[in-house]
Every structure is written in C-alpha cells, then in structure tokens.
Design a protein around this motif. Structure first.
Motif, PDB file in Angstrom:
ATOM      1  N   ILE A 123       4.962  11.718   5.796  1.00 10.97           N
ATOM      2  CA  ILE A 123       5.556  12.339   6.984  1.00 10.97           C
ATOM      3  C   ILE A 123       6.831  11.609   7.384  1.00 10.97           C
ATOM      4  CG2 ILE A 123       5.197  12.827   9.435  1.00 10.97           C
ATOM      5  CD1 ILE A 123       2.228  13.169   8.797  1.00 10.97           C
ATOM      6  N   ALA A 124       6.804  10.252   7.317  1.00 11.32           N
ATOM      7  CA  ALA A 124       7.982   9.465   7.701  1.00 11.32           C
ATOM      8  C   ALA A 124       9.161   9.751   6.786  1.00 11.32           C
ATOM      9  CB  ALA A 124       7.634   7.974   7.679  1.00 11.32           C
ATOM     10  N   VAL A 125       8.914   9.791   5.477  1.00  9.20           N
ATOM     11  CA  VAL A 125      10.003  10.059   4.525  1.00  9.20           C
ATOM     12  C   VAL A 125      10.567  11.460   4.738  1.00  9.20           C
ATOM     13  CG1 VAL A 125      10.528  10.390   2.079  1.00  9.20           C
ATOM     14  CG2 VAL A 125       9.192   8.410   2.798  1.00  9.20           C
ATOM     15  N   ALA A 126       9.679  12.441   4.952  1.00 12.59           N
ATOM     16  CA  ALA A 126      10.149  13.807   5.207  1.00 12.59           C
ATOM     17  C   ALA A 126      10.979  13.869   6.492  1.00 12.59           C
ATOM     18  CB  ALA A 126       8.958  14.757   5.297  1.00 12.59           C
ATOM     19  N   TYR A 127      10.512  13.185   7.539  1.00 11.60           N
ATOM     20  CA  TYR A 127      11.260  13.155   8.811  1.00 11.60           C
ATOM     21  C   TYR A 127      12.636  12.528   8.615  1.00 11.60           C
ATOM     22  CZ  TYR A 127      12.638  11.321  13.393  1.00 11.60           C
ATOM     23  OH  TYR A 127      13.337  10.981  14.516  1.00 11.60           O
ATOM     24  N   PHE A 128      12.696  11.384   7.918  1.00 13.47           N
ATOM     25  CA  PHE A 128      13.972  10.705   7.713  1.00 13.47           C
ATOM     26  C   PHE A 128      14.936  11.576   6.902  1.00 13.47           C
ATOM     27  CE2 PHE A 128      11.554   6.435   7.993  1.00 13.47           C
ATOM     28  CZ  PHE A 128      11.663   6.461   9.375  1.00 13.47           C
ATOM     29  N   LEU A 129      14.437  12.213   5.844  1.00 15.62           N
ATOM     30  CA  LEU A 129      15.311  13.042   5.002  1.00 15.62           C
ATOM     31  C   LEU A 129      15.822  14.268   5.756  1.00 15.62           C
ATOM     32  CD1 LEU A 129      13.501  12.944   1.530  1.00 15.62           C
ATOM     33  CD2 LEU A 129      15.642  11.841   2.159  1.00 15.62           C
ATOM     34  N   VAL A 130      14.922  14.939   6.483  1.00 12.53           N
ATOM     35  CA  VAL A 130      15.326  16.159   7.198  1.00 12.53           C
ATOM     36  C   VAL A 130      16.336  15.842   8.294  1.00 12.53           C
ATOM     37  CG1 VAL A 130      14.499  17.992   8.725  1.00 12.53           C
ATOM     38  CG2 VAL A 130      13.225  17.436   6.651  1.00 12.53           C
ATOM     39  N   THR A 131      16.070  14.790   9.087  1.00 20.27           N
ATOM     40  CA  THR A 131      17.000  14.454  10.166  1.00 20.27           C
ATOM     41  C   THR A 131      18.356  13.994   9.614  1.00 20.27           C
ATOM     42  OG1 THR A 131      16.016  12.233  10.270  1.00 20.27           O
ATOM     43  CG2 THR A 131      15.218  13.884  11.834  1.00 20.27           C
ATOM     44  N   THR A 132      18.342  13.262   8.500  1.00 21.19           N
ATOM     45  CA  THR A 132      19.620  12.832   7.901  1.00 21.19           C
ATOM     46  C   THR A 132      20.387  14.022   7.354  1.00 21.19           C
ATOM     47  OG1 THR A 132      18.572  10.727   7.300  1.00 21.19           O
ATOM     48  CG2 THR A 132      20.671  11.235   6.269  1.00 21.19           C
ATOM     49  N   LEU A 133      19.676  14.980   6.755  1.00 16.28           N
ATOM     50  CA  LEU A 133      20.341  16.180   6.247  1.00 16.28           C
ATOM     51  C   LEU A 133      20.925  17.011   7.396  1.00 16.28           C
ATOM     52  CD1 LEU A 133      20.931  17.637   3.597  1.00 16.28           C
ATOM     53  CD2 LEU A 133      18.807  18.908   3.880  1.00 16.28           C
ATOM     54  N   ILE A 134      20.181  17.121   8.504  1.00 16.74           N
ATOM     55  CA  ILE A 134      20.711  17.832   9.678  1.00 16.74           C
ATOM     56  C   ILE A 134      21.948  17.117  10.210  1.00 16.74           C
ATOM     57  CG2 ILE A 134      20.223  18.448  12.080  1.00 16.74           C
ATOM     58  CD1 ILE A 134      17.306  18.859  11.259  1.00 16.74           C
ATOM     59  N   ALA A 135      21.891  15.780  10.266  1.00 14.36           N
ATOM     60  CA  ALA A 135      23.044  15.011  10.738  1.00 14.36           C
ATOM     61  C   ALA A 135      24.261  15.231   9.836  1.00 14.36           C
ATOM     62  CB  ALA A 135      22.682  13.525  10.791  1.00 14.36           C
ATOM     63  N   SER A 136      24.039  15.277   8.529  1.00 13.21           N
ATOM     64  CA  SER A 136      25.155  15.538   7.607  1.00 13.21           C
ATOM     65  C   SER A 136      25.755  16.914   7.851  1.00 13.21           C
ATOM     66  CB  SER A 136      24.672  15.425   6.159  1.00 13.21           C
ATOM     67  OG  SER A 136      24.116  14.155   5.910  1.00 13.21           O
ATOM     68  N   GLY A 137      24.883  17.916   8.083  1.00  9.78           N
ATOM     69  CA  GLY A 137      25.375  19.261   8.382  1.00  9.78           C
ATOM     70  C   GLY A 137      26.188  19.302   9.660  1.00  9.78           C
ATOM     71  N   ILE A 138      25.745  18.566  10.702  1.00 10.33           N
ATOM     72  CA  ILE A 138      26.506  18.507  11.956  1.00 10.33           C
ATOM     73  C   ILE A 138      27.871  17.873  11.713  1.00 10.33           C
ATOM     74  CG2 ILE A 138      26.587  17.391  14.232  1.00 10.33           C
ATOM     75  CD1 ILE A 138      23.546  17.701  14.355  1.00 10.33           C
ATOM     76  N   GLY A 139      27.907  16.786  10.922  1.00  8.10           N
ATOM     77  CA  GLY A 139      29.171  16.119  10.642  1.00  8.10           C
ATOM     78  C   GLY A 139      30.163  17.012   9.926  1.00  8.10           C
ATOM     79  N   VAL A 140      29.711  17.711   8.890  1.00  7.54           N
ATOM     80  CA  VAL A 140      30.610  18.605   8.137  1.00  7.54           C
ATOM     81  C   VAL A 140      31.089  19.749   9.028  1.00  7.54           C
ATOM     82  CG1 VAL A 140      30.713  20.220   6.213  1.00  7.54           C
ATOM     83  CG2 VAL A 140      29.626  18.002   5.897  1.00  7.54           C
ATOM     84  N   SER A 141      30.189  20.336   9.813  1.00  6.08           N
ATOM     85  CA  SER A 141      30.563  21.453  10.691  1.00  6.08           C
ATOM     86  C   SER A 141      31.616  21.031  11.707  1.00  6.08           C
ATOM     87  CB  SER A 141      29.324  21.991  11.416  1.00  6.08           C
ATOM     88  OG  SER A 141      28.341  22.409  10.489  1.00  6.08           O
ATOM     89  N   LEU A 142      31.414  19.880  12.352  1.00  4.99           N
ATOM     90  CA  LEU A 142      32.383  19.412  13.341  1.00  4.99           C
ATOM     91  C   LEU A 142      33.728  19.089  12.696  1.00  4.99           C
ATOM     92  CD1 LEU A 142      30.235  17.088  15.644  1.00  4.99           C
ATOM     93  CD2 LEU A 142      31.253  19.282  16.230  1.00  4.99           C
ATOM     94  N   ALA A 143      33.691  18.566  11.478  1.00  7.53           N
ATOM     95  CA  ALA A 143      34.949  18.236  10.801  1.00  7.53           C
ATOM     96  C   ALA A 143      35.765  19.494  10.519  1.00  7.53           C
ATOM     97  CB  ALA A 143      34.657  17.490   9.499  1.00  7.53           C
ATOM     98  N   PHE A 144      35.091  20.593  10.174  1.00  6.45           N
ATOM     99  CA  PHE A 144      35.823  21.841   9.915  1.00  6.45           C
ATOM    100  C   PHE A 144      36.227  22.539  11.214  1.00  6.45           C
ATOM    101  CE2 PHE A 144      33.995  21.527   5.618  1.00  6.45           C
ATOM    102  CZ  PHE A 144      35.127  21.822   4.871  1.00  6.45           C
ATOM    103  N   ILE A 145      35.492  22.306  12.307  1.00  7.89           N
ATOM    104  CA  ILE A 145      35.852  22.931  13.587  1.00  7.89           C
ATOM    105  C   ILE A 145      37.006  22.176  14.253  1.00  7.89           C
ATOM    106  CG2 ILE A 145      35.022  23.412  15.928  1.00  7.89           C
ATOM    107  CD1 ILE A 145      32.233  23.862  14.670  1.00  7.89           C
ATOM    108  N   ILE A 146      36.890  20.853  14.337  1.00  8.39           N
ATOM    109  CA  ILE A 146      37.904  20.043  15.029  1.00  8.39           C
ATOM    110  C   ILE A 146      39.122  19.781  14.140  1.00  8.39           C
ATOM    111  CG2 ILE A 146      38.301  17.805  16.153  1.00  8.39           C
ATOM    112  CD1 ILE A 146      35.369  17.826  16.979  1.00  8.39           C
ATOM    113  N   LYS A 147      38.905  19.689  12.808  1.00  7.42           N
ATOM    114  CA  LYS A 147      39.977  19.446  11.839  1.00  7.42           C
ATOM    115  C   LYS A 147      40.768  18.182  12.183  1.00  7.42           C
ATOM    116  CE  LYS A 147      40.418  24.347  10.727  1.00  7.42           C
ATOM    117  NZ  LYS A 147      41.283  25.528  10.668  1.00  7.42           N
TER     118      LYS A 147
END
Length: 530
Positions: A123-147
């Motif tokens: 459960i811990a590994v799944a939680y860490f991977l999912v939250t890190t993947l969500i964080a990566s998605g937020i980072g890429v999205s903001l980079a393309f929005i704010i430029k």
C-alpha cells in the motif's frame, strides 16, 4: 422600595436588596471562574504548543536578523561564523539520522508479521508512486499553462554571473547508479574515460568511452533503508533466538527518540541563524527573481496545489477525517523542513510529532516515515518537471506527446534515489533532460534558485510522508477491528447453538426431566419421613 426590617434595633435590608447582593456576588464568582478558566486554557495551549511557537518565531527572527546583518557587508569568514549555530543544527540532525533510520526500520519490520508487512509495504509503495505521478502531472500542466521559459530565450548563465553546470552521463548509467544505491555501499557515481582501441586504416586512433565507478560523498540512505527492512524481517524469522536482538533495537530506538526530543529544543535557535545566514549569503536576489520569477511562481504554485488540495483530498478519501486537523499537529516538522531543506533532517521531529500529536502507531510511523523520506519525493517531482519544460521552452524546443510521457515516467522513477545523491535534485533533472534529448547546459539556472524552491519542495515531501503514515494507520485500525469482530461473531454463533441444543435436550429427554423432579422432591420426602 421595600422597607428595611428591624431586628434587635438594627435596620436590615429588605429581601429585594438581599437578592440583588446575592446576584452580584454570584456574577462576580462566575466572572472569576471564567477568567481563571480562560487563563488555564491559555497556559495549557502555550505549554502544549511552546515548541511550535518558538520554531515559527525563530524563522521570523531569522529573516529580520538576516536583513539587518546583510547591510553590514560581512566578509566570507564572518559569514561562516554567523552561520555556525545553524550549521550545528544540521550536523546534530544528520548525526541522529543513521541510528534513527536503522533502529526504527529494524524494530518496525520485526514487530509486524510477514503478511501485514507485505500488505502495508505494498500500500505504501502504491501510495508513493501514485502521488508522485500526480505531482509530475501537475508540474507538466502548470509549465505548459504558465510557460515560464517563453520569452526568456536571451537568458543564460553568463547574464546572471553563474558557473555553467553540465552533465554528460548516459541515461542508462544514471538509472544503474540509482539501482546501485540499493546495496549497502558508499554512494556510487559513474564517470567515463576514453580508451584507445588502436588505429584504423587511415592511421587515426580510435577511442571508446568506457564507464567506470567512483565513490561519491554523502550517506547512502536508500541502501540503509533496504538493509534495515530485510534485517528486521530476518530477525522475526529467527523466532525466540532473535527476540533479544529485537528488544535491543527497540530500546536503542527509544533512546534515540529521547535524543531527538532534546535536539528539538535547539531547533528554534538553530533555525534563526540558518535562515539568517541564507539571507546574508544571497547575491543579487532582485535580478534572479525578475529573470526566473515565472519559474519560481510555477513551482511554488504547484506545491501549494499538491500540498494544499491533492494530498488532503487523498487523505480524506481514505479516512473520512479532517486532514487539516492532522496537519496542524505537524507545524514543527514543517518549519524544520522549510529551514533545513532536507527530508532526512526533518525525519526525527516528524516521527515524534506524528506519534505524540496525531496518535499514529509506532510500528507504522517508524516503518513508513524513513522509507517515505527516501523514496517519496512529490515536491521534487513537481519542480523537476517544470524545470524540464522550462529548459525546453528556453531553447525554443517543442515537446511532443512521447517526450511529455517520458518526463512523467522518468521524474517518478528517478525520484526514488534522489535523497541519496549529493545535489540530487539537479542530477535528477539531468536524467530527465537526457531522457528526452534536451541540452543540460542551463542546469545552473535551476541551481541558482534552488535555495528558494527547495524550501516548499521539502515541505510537500514531508507532508506526503506524514499523510501516508496517517492513511496506513487508519487502514491498520480498520483491519484490527475486522479481526476482532470475526471471533465475536463466531463465539455468538457457538453460544446460539449451545442454547438451542440445551432447549432441545430439555424438551426431548423425559429421562432427565424425571431425574431432576425426583431430586427436587427427595429432600422433602426425607424430612417428612424423619
């Protein structure tokens, strides 16, 4: 007006005035009790939150002290002396990391049975991977929005007076180095040398780039974590032979937590000089912020979204409890993370506050939090993805869907070993840039503002660890309740069967009925005969 009555020649107040006096005395007593109650609650609040108040005050005083000392134009040697109390805080926290990580993980892994350990670990590994993947998605999205890199094509390291930082390491070797950190060896870094293979037909010497290993400075936290986990499981498998050693690690762990409680009272004083020295050492802050302001804004906004919305929602979805009441007990670790910029240095105070303020089971917190401090890097994933897209925009390179997907996967995977690598954040960005074929010459731009972004990065990292421990504690409690209910239900079924059989015997066994009636009558018969 009521007339005054006379008793033995003395005038006495009427009943109305007596009632008024009694009411006033009661009101005065209530006010006094209310004031004493408020004073008692205030003293209790101050006693309970004194360390938090001192730590936050240390940060604010450090900012003011740094601004005052900055105007004195200190020499380099004087800056070193000024930063000495903050340096001592970092050294004390790093001193306690090794025994804390090893003892807490060994005792935590040994206290859980293999099935529970596997389930909680999964459960811990799944939680860490999912939250890190969500964080990566937020980072890429903001980079393309704010430029942040659009329009900053003229920006380079020479304009800001920075030294160029480059990395010529192959992507494969970077991931192999991360795998090597899993073994309990000194930190490993791949370097290259050119080996001559001879001459070709034209007489030209042919060279080949060959990788070789070098030892890097720093502590191999990832290797320690994996070794301690496996060693704890091995001790549990030994049974009675391993119990003495498990008790030793448990006692060692408790003694380490006592040391942590002592060090935490030094944190407010050390943080004041740690923050103040950083402000004194800053070069041209205005130029950096104006040049890289959009990058800094995008990174901090991503941390606010992930730490203030996404992670609390995940916690609420699992536990149905208020996440902010959970986080309110962790102000001291968050302040320590903001000042030290180190998840590992925050680990001692995080374990203590999670257990004492939020009631998380010691077996859970001391097993999950050291792993999270090494593996879970949500905040780092956000700023690394923004940095990769920023450098692409800076060089006028358009990223396709495959490169964006590569950024997400590489940032999630490479964040695992970032804590064990010196300057881990920059090297991880280099891995991402190499994976998508971008130049690494502009990495010094990230390094120039890393001291700003890294503070909110570390806060988000340790917040994800703490909420993960809270989620696992809730899941463990639910499992324990289910296991308690099952024996009770089985016992209730057995009791029902026994009662039914007893009634059936009474109804269908006339022999027993006749015997009991005979026994009931016999004493009376004996009495009458006598």
């Amino acid at each position: 007006m009521g007339k005054a009555s006379e008793i033995n020649g003395h005038a006495m107040p009427s009943s109305e005035s007596t009632a008024r006096i009694l009411e006033r005395s009661e009101e005065t007593a209530e006010e006094r009790s209310r004031e004493s109650g408020c004073r008692r609650r205030l003293m209790e609040f101050l006693r309970r939150n004194l360390l938090v108040i001192l730590t936050v005050s240390g940060v604010l005083l450090g900012v003011g002290l740094g601004m005052v000392v900055r105007s004195m134009n200190l020499t380099r040697a004087q800056m070193t002396y000024f930063a000495f109390p903050g340096e001592m805080l970092l050294r004390m926290l790093k001193m306690i990391i090794l025994p804390l990580v090893v003892c807490s993980l060994v005792s935590g892994a040994a206290s859980l049975d293999t099935r529970s350990l596997g389930k909680l670990g999964g459960i811990a590994v799944a939680y860490f991977l999912v939250t890190t993947l969500i964080a990566s998605g937020i980072g890429v999205s903001l980079a393309f929005i704010i430029k942040p890199g659009v329009g900053a094509g003229a920006l380079n390291t020479n304009n800001l007076g920075l030294e160029s930082v480059s990395s010529n390491k192959e992507t494969t070797d970077s991931f192999l180095d991360l795998a090597r950190y899993a073994s309990l060896t000194p930190p490993y870094a791949t370097d290259y040398k050119m080996v001559s293979l001879g001459n070709n037909t034209n007489g030209t010497t042919i060279y080949q780039k060959v990788p070789y290993g070098t030892e890097a400075d720093g502590m191999n936290i990832l290797g320690l974590v994996l070794f301690a986990m496996v060693f704890g499981v091995a001790l549990r498998k030994l049974g009675e032979e391993g119990e003495e050693l498990i008790r030793f690690f448990n006692a060692f762990n408790e003694a380490t937590m006592v040391l942590v409680s002592w060090i935490m009272w030094y944190i407010p004083f050390g943080i004041m000089f740690l923050v103040g020295s950083k402000i004194v050492e800053m070069e041209d802050v205005v130029l950096l912020v104006t040049s890289l302001g959009k990058y800094i804004f995008a990174s901090i906004l991503g941390h606010v979204i992930h730490g203030g919305i996404v992670l609390p929602l995940i916690y609420f979805g699992f536990t149905r409890k208020n996440p902010f009441s959970f986080l309110s007990g962790l102000i001291t670790p968050f302040t320590t993370a903001f000042a030290t910029c180190s998840s590992s240095a925050t680990l001692p105070s995080m374990i203590k506050c999670v257990e004492e303020n939020n009631g998380v089971d010691k077996r859970i917190s001391r097993f999950i939090l050291p792993i999270g401090a090494t593996v879970n890097m949500d905040g780092a994933a956000i700023f690394q993805c923004i940095a990769a897209v920023f450098i692409a925009q800076l060089n006028n390179i358009e990223l396709n869907a495959g490169q964006i997907f590569t950024i997400l996967v590489t940032a999630t995977a490479s964040s695992v070993g970032a804590a064990g690598i010196p300057a881990g954040g920059i090297i991880t960005i280099a891995i991402i840039l190499e994976a998508i074929g971008l130049p690494t010459n502009d990495l010094s731009l990230m390094l120039a503002v890393d001291w700003i972004v890294d503070r909110t990065t570390t806060v988000v990292n340790v917040e994800g660890d703490a909420l993960g421990a809270g989620i696992l504690h809730h899941i463990n409690e639910q499992e324990a309740k289910k296991q308690q209910k099952q024996p009770e239900e089985e016992l209730a079924e057995v009791r029902v069967d026994v009662v039914a059989n007893a009634q059936a015997e009474e109804e269908t066994s006339p022999l027993v009925m006749r015997q009991t009636k005979f026994l009931e009558v016999t004493p009376e018969a004996i009495e009458s005969v006598l």
